[in-house]
Design an enzyme around this catalytic site. Sequence first.
Site, short mmCIF file in Angstrom:
data_model
loop_
_atom_site.label_atom_id
_atom_site.label_comp_id
_atom_site.label_asym_id
_atom_site.label_seq_id
_atom_site.Cartn_x
_atom_site.Cartn_y
_atom_site.Cartn_z
N TYR A 43 30.48 28.45 28.03
CA TYR A 43 31.82 27.86 27.99
C TYR A 43 31.78 26.38 27.59
O TYR A 43 32.78 25.82 27.16
CB TYR A 43 32.53 28.01 29.34
CG TYR A 43 33.14 29.39 29.51
CD1 TYR A 43 34.41 29.67 29.00
CD2 TYR A 43 32.46 30.42 30.14
CE1 TYR A 43 34.97 30.93 29.14
CE2 TYR A 43 33.01 31.68 30.28
CZ TYR A 43 34.28 31.93 29.77
OH TYR A 43 34.83 33.17 29.89
N CYS A 59 32.88 34.56 39.56
CA CYS A 59 32.70 34.61 38.11
C CYS A 59 31.32 35.21 37.85
O CYS A 59 30.43 35.09 38.69
CB CYS A 59 32.79 33.21 37.53
SG CYS A 59 32.49 33.15 35.75
C1 G6P Z 1 33.27 36.57 31.35
C2 G6P Z 1 33.96 35.52 32.18
C3 G6P Z 1 35.27 36.07 32.67
C4 G6P Z 1 36.11 36.45 31.47
C5 G6P Z 1 35.36 37.45 30.60
C6 G6P Z 1 36.10 37.70 29.30
O1 G6P Z 1 33.04 37.68 32.16
O2 G6P Z 1 33.20 35.10 33.27
O3 G6P Z 1 35.91 35.11 33.44
O4 G6P Z 1 37.33 37.01 31.88
O5 G6P Z 1 34.09 36.97 30.27
O6 G6P Z 1 35.62 38.88 28.74
P1 G6P Z 1 36.48 39.64 27.64
O7 G6P Z 1 35.74 40.88 27.35
O8 G6P Z 1 37.84 39.89 28.25
O9 G6P Z 1 36.57 38.70 26.48
MN MN Z 2 34.44 33.94 34.60
#
Ligand code: G6P
Ligand code: MN
Length: 421
Positions: free
Chosen positions: A244, A164
């Site tokens: 988060y 992540c």
């Molecule tokens: C971060 C999180 C990822 C997630 C992403 C969503 O990078 O760590 O796990 O998928 O945000 O980003 P988005 O542009 O798809 O909302």
């Molecule tokens: Mn993530």
Amino acid sequence: MKLTVVGGGSTYTPELVDGFARLRDVLPLEELVLVDPATDRLEPVAGLARRIFARQGHDGRIVTTSDLDRAADGADAVLLQLRVGGQAAREQDETWPLECGCVGQETTGAGGLAKALRTVPVVLDVADRVRRASPHAWIIDFTNPVGIVTRALLRAGHKAVGLCNVAIGLQRKFAALLGVAPAEVHLDHVGLNHLTWETAVRLGGPEGKDVLPDLLAGHGDTIAEDLRLPRPLLDRLGVIPSYYLRYYYLHDKVVEEMRTRPSRAAEVAALERELLTLYADPALDEKPALLARRGGAHYSEAAVDLAAALLGGEGSAYQVVNTFNRGTLPFLPDDAVIEVQAAVGPRGATPLPVPSVGPLLAGLMANVAAYEDLALDAALHGGRDRVLRALLAHPLVGQYEYAEALTDRLIAHNREHLAWA
Ligand code: G6P
Ligand code: MN
């Protein structure tokens, strides 16, 4: 070295490829295979990827295919960044939980459970095929929900590590605030994927001086604003949660916001249309600034570092990854997947010891880890009862009537992706 990206047609791929090009001394790639069933996306993405390599003088080959078995054949590492059902399924995950007053989010709460149920069987099938095509390959999982998916992979005996970008993002941010190089900042990072806290910010390495109190005193407002969390909450916790945690500490407020705004999935879908148009332009040979509006910042650096360390190259000795707990956090089962600093090398990831955490953090982690266990059970074996049990165990659901209503919605919206429904 051969690296395969499953979900290579993702608009994130140029971020990765930019990292592979910049960091080619760390990870010398001879062949990069982008595999995706969506050939309409794969070609523009691969076109830009090749131009990025050419511009930066990288002589590695970039191959596209929709044939996973061929793509994985002889690969040294396979990166999973697929999304079952695409942004359309994500849009559902972000919408129907709101009808029951629960957060609608791609990895947290009932929406995250839906994503896990759609994703785990697909990822396990991909991993089995990877193992047949290239038994020595490391699987790096960026596919969400990373905690549950990694737990599924590890329990099935795969050579897998979950990744992540939250930790590397905070490391970069804190380094900038402190005026030091990112590599100087070592985070004591503890929790489960997308449920983590920085309990110390050390200078120089795992034994370095903890400057977290100074960081909060000097830059607490900036950090709080960035995380969209109240400053007094950070002071009371004395540790820095990831953004988060907003879905937990400010749950009802977030639900209110979500009810009045377009979903993140709708935003991302619009962004992706724009990005794909840009990628198709033969004059573009670098990742466009617009890509920074996706959440994947620094994903490429983290992925390159992890692959390099796993493949015996120049990767950092300690990295934040998702792997089995195995006693690291004594209040969690050994086979829970935790996200912590680990020593990473060709034999895999071994968590560094974590200083004891108090009940405020441990309680929530234990609760969510129990939910993840039940979520994985539902993803592997299916059935309405298992979905209901996972939702009853989730700290953001819990109530029986909501759990029943959410179970019905989850199944109704995901029937085409759930073999048992
Ligand atoms: C971060 C999180 C990822 C997630 C992403 C969503 O990078 O760590 O796990 O998928 O945000 O980003 P988005 O542009 O798809 O909302
Ligand atoms: Mn993530």
